[in-house]
Scaffold this active site. Structure first.
Site, PDB file in Angstrom:
ATOM      1  N   CYS A   1      -1.713  -2.587   7.288  1.00 54.75           N
ATOM      2  CA  CYS A   1      -0.552  -3.239   6.660  1.00 54.75           C
ATOM      3  C   CYS A   1      -0.957  -4.333   5.687  1.00 54.75           C
ATOM      4  CB  CYS A   1       0.386  -3.782   7.726  1.00 54.75           C
ATOM      5  SG  CYS A   1      -0.338  -5.118   8.701  1.00 54.75           S
TER       6      CYS A   1
ATOM      7  N   ARG B   1       6.160  -0.642  -0.157  1.00 51.26           N
ATOM      8  CA  ARG B   1       7.062  -1.657   0.400  1.00 51.26           C
ATOM      9  C   ARG B   1       8.222  -1.900  -0.575  1.00 51.26           C
ATOM     10  NH1 ARG B   1       5.094  -5.297   4.185  1.00 51.26           N
ATOM     11  NH2 ARG B   1       7.280  -5.912   4.276  1.00 51.26           N
TER      12      ARG B   1
ATOM     13  N   GLN C   1       7.301  -2.148   7.175  1.00 48.62           N
ATOM     14  CA  GLN C   1       5.914  -1.768   6.925  1.00 48.62           C
ATOM     15  C   GLN C   1       5.656  -0.313   7.311  1.00 48.62           C
ATOM     16  OE1 GLN C   1       3.245  -3.671   5.626  1.00 48.62           O
ATOM     17  NE2 GLN C   1       2.324  -1.638   5.577  1.00 48.62           N
TER      18      GLN C   1
ATOM     19  N   HIS D   1       7.628  -4.524  13.044  1.00 49.12           N
ATOM     20  CA  HIS D   1       7.532  -4.620  11.572  1.00 49.12           C
ATOM     21  C   HIS D   1       7.980  -3.280  10.966  1.00 49.12           C
ATOM     22  CE1 HIS D   1       6.528  -6.249   7.815  1.00 49.12           C
ATOM     23  NE2 HIS D   1       5.211  -6.292   7.877  1.00 49.12           N
TER      24      HIS D   1
ATOM     25  N   ARG E   1      11.905 -13.270   8.411  1.00 49.67           N
ATOM     26  CA  ARG E   1      10.579 -13.150   9.050  1.00 49.67           C
ATOM     27  C   ARG E   1      10.493 -14.262  10.081  1.00 49.67           C
ATOM     28  NH1 ARG E   1       4.641 -11.996   6.590  1.00 49.67           N
ATOM     29  NH2 ARG E   1       5.606  -9.941   6.634  1.00 49.67           N
TER      30      ARG E   1
ATOM     31  N   ASP F   1      -5.059  -3.122  12.266  1.00 49.10           N
ATOM     32  CA  ASP F   1      -4.407  -4.346  11.789  1.00 49.10           C
ATOM     33  C   ASP F   1      -5.286  -5.504  12.250  1.00 49.10           C
ATOM     34  OD1 ASP F   1      -2.603  -6.233  10.852  1.00 49.10           O
ATOM     35  OD2 ASP F   1      -1.095  -5.888  12.398  1.00 49.10           O
TER      36      ASP F   1
HETATM   37  N1   CP Z   1       2.065  -6.396   5.387  1.00 47.92           N
HETATM   38  C1   CP Z   1       2.790  -7.515   5.221  1.00 47.92           C
HETATM   39  O1   CP Z   1       3.893  -7.667   5.760  1.00 47.92           O
HETATM   40  O2   CP Z   1       2.229  -8.428   4.379  1.00 47.92           O
HETATM   41  P1   CP Z   1       2.698  -9.933   4.157  1.00 47.92           P
HETATM   42  O3   CP Z   1       2.431 -10.684   5.422  1.00 47.92           O
HETATM   43  O4   CP Z   1       1.844 -10.395   2.999  1.00 47.92           O
HETATM   44  O5   CP Z   1       4.151  -9.939   3.820  1.00 47.92           O
HETATM   45  N1  NVA Z   2       0.278  -8.120  12.912  1.00 54.44           N
HETATM   46  C1  NVA Z   2       0.239  -8.965  11.754  1.00 54.44           C
HETATM   47  C2  NVA Z   2       0.899  -8.284  10.599  1.00 54.44           C
HETATM   48  C3  NVA Z   2       0.857  -9.070   9.302  1.00 54.44           C
HETATM   49  C4  NVA Z   2       1.598  -8.399   8.191  1.00 54.44           C
HETATM   50  C5  NVA Z   2       0.895 -10.300  12.055  1.00 54.44           C
HETATM   51  O1  NVA Z   2       1.950 -10.309  12.706  1.00 54.44           O
HETATM   52  O2  NVA Z   2       0.349 -11.324  11.662  1.00 54.44           O
END
Ligand code: CP
Ligand code: NVA
Length: 307
Positions: free
Chosen positions: A263, A292, A137, A134, A107, A224
């Site tokens: 998400c 997930r 997701q 992502h 990540r 989101d």
């Molecule tokens: N939706 C998602 O990726 O959640 P987290 O940021 O909690 O991993």
């Molecule tokens: N768009 C959001 C998604 C979190 C899972 C972010 O990148 O923070």
């Protein structure tokens, strides 16, 4: 670089047939987990390195349980407590971890780092969210939509709010899985170059400021957070976004059986009202969050050529 390895970095890198294979496997893993809770150890002995540059709840927990239930183990690294934070390069880190681990989940704030890991490690690289996309997701979201409402093919899907990384993967998915994607956003929020590039020439991807056009007869409405991790909160933009909140008033005119996806984490009263996200007839966010786990098991198996 191992040219025969399978990475899971962006949906459009992967053939539709393979993505469907992953979704079908996730459905069957979900069924067997509910029925028997017996796990097959298909990834016995696999060490999964997970590197986090940003916070996570779902991704971290679901990947850790996924690899453990498949017989492997997770090594979880918060980037700030590794030598990456003190200047060791991604290239060196990748080459070292590659000697211990058989798969990576990353990540990151910088999508290019995923590509760097990809080129220095022999083990497959999985995108656990980047500033660009992502994909894990959106696979879980599509699985949730299809198990609750049937095939997403030819459906009208509506995105409302910010133009971000999750949307990027939805745009990619729209072509692969064959649905129409209407994106309603404030005109003050501009399309970035990456989204512009992947949407260019796609007749099934429509950007609009008109909420009615985007929502009318829609089968699935998605939103989101307005402020993704790493982006700056700004009261002025919040004012622009407010008009695009997912709430009952704005969703008048959607298909009678529309579903709602997010998400998570969600901010009630901001991008979505409580009356939508907490309405179990509409909201399938908990199924998507659960998925997930199943989808990522299937992605891990696919990356390691078990399916
Ligand atoms: N939706 C998602 O990726 O959640 P987290 O940021 O909690 O991993
Ligand atoms: N768009 C959001 C998604 C979190 C899972 C972010 O990148 O923070």
């Amino acid at each position: 670089m191992n040219i025969n390895k399978r990475n899971f970095i962006n949906l459009s890198d992967i053939k539709k047939k393979e993505l469907n294979k992953i979704l079908n496997r996730a459905v069957s893993l979900k069924k067997s987990r509910i029925k028997t809770r017996s796990f097959k150890n298909s990834l016995y002995g696999v060490n999964l390195a997970m590197i986090f540059e940003k916070p996570s709840t779902r991704t971290r927990v679901s990947f850790e349980i996924a690899i453990k239930e498949l017989g492997g183990q997770a090594i979880i690294l918060d980037e700030s407590t590794t030598h990456l934070a003190r200047g060791e390069t991604v290239a060196d880190t990748a080459r070292v971890l590659d000697r211990y681990c058989q798969a990576f989940m990353i990540r990151t704030n910088n999508h290019h780092k995923l590509l760097e890991y990809e080129s220095y490690a022999n083990a497959p690289i999985i995108n656990g969210l980047s500033n660009l996309s992502h994909p894990c997701q959106v696979m879980a979201d599509i699985m949730a939509y299809e198990e609750n409402r049937g095939k997403i093919l030819k459906k009208k899907v509506t995105w409302m709010g910010d133009l971000n990384n999750v949307l990027y993967s939805w745009v990619e998915a729209s072509n692969i899985f064959g649905f129409n994607l209407y994106i309603a956003h404030p005109k003050q929020v501009r399309l970035n170059a990456d989204l512009k590039k992947i949407s260019k020439g796609k007749k099934n991807v429509i950007f609009t400021q008109d909420i009615k056009e985007a929502v009318n007869n829609s089968n699935c409405v998605i939103t989101d957070t307005w402020f993704s991790m790493g982006s700056k909160m700004n009261n002025l933009s919040e004012k622009y976004f407010m008009k695009y909140q997912v709430n009952k008033k704005n969703l008048k005119g959607a298909h009678e059986k529309y579903a709602f996806l997010h998400c998570l984490p969600a901010k009630r009263g901001k991008e979505v009202s409580g009356e939508i996200i907490d309405d179990n007839k509409i909201s399938i966010v908990w199924d998507a969050a659960e998925n997930r786990l199943h989808v990522q098991k299937a992605i891990l198996e696919w990356c390691l050529k078990k399916i």
